[in-house]
Write an enzyme that holds these catalytic residues in place. Sequence first.
Site, PDB file in Angstrom:
ATOM      1  N   ARG A 202       0.807  -1.227   0.000  1.00  0.00           N
ATOM      2  CA  ARG A 202       0.000   0.000   0.000  1.00  0.00           C
ATOM      3  C   ARG A 202       0.834   1.267   0.000  1.00  0.00           C
ATOM      4  O   ARG A 202       0.355   2.327  -0.409  1.00  0.00           O
ATOM      5  CB  ARG A 202      -1.014  -0.025   1.142  1.00  0.00           C
ATOM      6  CG  ARG A 202      -2.210  -0.938   0.824  1.00  0.00           C
ATOM      7  CD  ARG A 202      -3.363  -0.736   1.784  1.00  0.00           C
ATOM      8  NE  ARG A 202      -3.025  -1.202   3.101  1.00  0.00           N
ATOM      9  CZ  ARG A 202      -3.511  -2.313   3.678  1.00  0.00           C
ATOM     10  NH1 ARG A 202      -4.377  -3.059   3.034  1.00  0.00           N
ATOM     11  NH2 ARG A 202      -3.143  -2.671   4.883  1.00  0.00           N
TER      12      ARG A 202
ATOM     13  N   GLU B  92       4.311  -9.451  15.458  1.00  0.00           N
ATOM     14  CA  GLU B  92       3.665  -9.917  16.691  1.00  0.00           C
ATOM     15  C   GLU B  92       3.967 -11.408  16.898  1.00  0.00           C
ATOM     16  O   GLU B  92       4.357 -11.840  17.975  1.00  0.00           O
ATOM     17  CB  GLU B  92       2.149  -9.673  16.591  1.00  0.00           C
ATOM     18  CG  GLU B  92       1.428  -9.771  17.924  1.00  0.00           C
ATOM     19  CD  GLU B  92      -0.071  -9.490  17.761  1.00  0.00           C
ATOM     20  OE1 GLU B  92      -0.785  -9.616  18.759  1.00  0.00           O
ATOM     21  OE2 GLU B  92      -0.517  -9.155  16.636  1.00  0.00           O
TER      22      GLU B  92
END
Lengths: 173, 173
Positions: free
Chosen positions: A59, A96
Amino acid sequence: MEDLKRLIREVPDYPKAGILFYDLTTLLQDKKGFHDLIERLGDKFEGKKIDVVAGIEARGFIFAPALAYRLGAGFVPVRKANKLPWKTAQVTYQLEYGTDKLEIHQDAVKRGERVLICDDLLATGGTAAAAVQLLSQLGAEITGAAFAVELKFLKGREKLNGTEVFSLIQYDK
Amino acid sequence: MEDLKRLIREVPDYPKAGILFYDLTTLLQDKKGFHDLIERLGDKFEGKKIDVVAGIEARGFIFAPALAYRLGAGFVPVRKANKLPWKTAQVTYQLEYGTDKLEIHQDAVKRGERVLICDDLLATGGTAAAAVQLLSQLGAEITGAAFAVELKFLKGREKLNGTEVFSLIQYDK
């Protein structure tokens, strides 16, 4: 930037339950909204002698080249692993769960060139910090990092300590 | 466009033996080259009342938004499967081996909006033809398809029959 915020679609429970996703496509497809977005990002870095704008896949590719064109700069892609055709420099960074990798062509910037890093979203800052590290390795001067949207509650700025961070639209939750 | 060609890097045997890959990153990172590229694509479609430029993931994202900004149009992403957060329309298309899928948000264009499709490269034309189909399904008026580079020997234009095709830089082999 309330006028631009109104053009952003909020999608609940995406990509998973409990997450509110800010969908910029509705802003991008709006002529005036998209124009204003690039203008305002450009205004912020006008006169800062940016040589290249580095955009992070995928993006970031939407914003960085338009911003580069606006600023009269070149564009450099920072890509996911194994997508670039020539010799690359790499950085591995923590997610994460697990790790991820970013790559850049070894000749993407010349030593001392002034680089603006650009992505759609500043969240936890892990990806942007990795891009800063990668471009610094190549000898670039990091002029700043620009984001269309910042999720302030995720404190991504703290991971970009030492880099000037600019975001156009902020969310507090 | 010999001046722009000189900025394109030729990488032999990528992505596999026997293929000569035209690497545009060396053109994109060049300030003047990148500026000229977007200017010249823009000049071609100036005055054609383009409402949105639709870019195909991932490298189309590099060109389409800059071109949209240049033309005062909006930008619409055409993405690979399962990347868009809202309701999508889909098209499945044939690859050399197997099939692939493209998606677009159902509200990405309004009926009758004038759309320019944009990608980095016109090769066999399969992906671009799929994008034309997808946008036509949504009721868009396809104004044309713009590419930075065209590999003429792959005859991609034939798959885009009925669509005005423009490429800036051509290769015959």
